[in-house]
Design a protein around this motif. Structure first.
Motif, mmCIF file in Angstrom:
data_model
loop_
_atom_site.group_PDB
_atom_site.id
_atom_site.type_symbol
_atom_site.label_atom_id
_atom_site.label_comp_id
_atom_site.label_asym_id
_atom_site.label_seq_id
_atom_site.Cartn_x
_atom_site.Cartn_y
_atom_site.Cartn_z
ATOM 1 N N PRO A 21 1.195 -1.065 0.375
ATOM 2 C CA PRO A 21 -0.073 -0.063 -0.331
ATOM 3 C C PRO A 21 0.936 1.156 0.517
ATOM 4 O O PRO A 21 1.759 1.344 0.768
ATOM 5 N N SER A 122 -3.786 0.886 -4.034
ATOM 6 C CA SER A 122 -3.740 0.595 -3.003
ATOM 7 C C SER A 122 -5.248 -0.100 -2.277
ATOM 8 O O SER A 122 -5.860 -1.162 -2.127
ATOM 9 N N ARG A 163 2.496 -1.094 -5.775
ATOM 10 C CA ARG A 163 2.095 -1.115 -5.819
ATOM 11 C C ARG A 163 1.599 -2.870 -5.535
ATOM 12 O O ARG A 163 1.371 -3.835 -4.965
#
Length: 190
Positions: A21, A122, A163
């Motif tokens: 994230p 995210s 990510r």
């Protein structure tokens, strides 16, 4: 009409722990699910986010086509808002056997470069992983995937890799070169 080479990259995550994230951006950014299917709102997001990067495949859709798509079980639209103004979105499209595609993701041009994109990606990816929690009887997500191409924003690929998405396929195809349509005719000046 001129053809240009377009590279398409397909990326995936195969476990929720693959997600890395991004930090939330400064300011009053919130993300909410658009729970009432709205062809008008979805078309606005699509045209506003993709207008400068040649998203054209849905521009010709009728109202009924938008409604039919949005009414499909499990299709979700998550919208980032900056102080109440839509800034971008993620569209999730569940497929067979616990696979979820991030069908569309991006920011309206005025909101790019402000760290909203990493946060939205995210959040949207996490919602892909927990999609079955909102769909009784649906298979648990086993894979989240997406594709991006050389026409997308210059930071798109880097955001996906940061990510935790991994590249699994690359294709190069000739496509007709089209002008960026903008969110409405004449919106972008040369």
């Amino acid at each position: 009409m001129t053809n240009i080479p377009v590279t398409t990259w397909s990326l995936e995550q195969t476990a929720p722990t693959d997600l890395l994230p991004a930090a939330a951006p400064d300011g009053e950014v919130r993300i909410a699910r658009s729970e009432v299917p709205s062809p008008e709102f979805s078309r606005f997001l699509y045209a506003s986010v993709g207008g400068d990067i040649r998203w054209i495949d849905r521009l010709g859709w009728t109202y009924a086509q938008w409604q039919e798509h949005l009414d499909r079980p499990g299709v979700e639209t998550w919208v980032a808002y900056d102080r109440g103004t839509p800034a971008g979105y993620v569209e999730l499209d569940p497929q067979d056997d616990g696979v979820v595609e991030i069908a569309y993701f991006g920011l309206i041009p005025a909101f790019r470069g402000r760290r909203i994109g990493g946060h939205l990606l995210s959040y949207g990816t996490a919602r892909a992983w927990d999609l079955a929690d909102r769909r009784p009887g649906a298979a648990q997500t086993k894979r989240v995937w997406l594709h991006t191409c050389s026409l997308d924003g210059e930071h798109a690929m880097d955001n996906y890799l940061r990510r935790g998405f991994k590249l699994f396929d690359t294709k190069v195809e000739e496509q007709a070169e089209v002008a960026a349509p903008g969110p409405w005719p004449g919106a972008y000046r040369a």
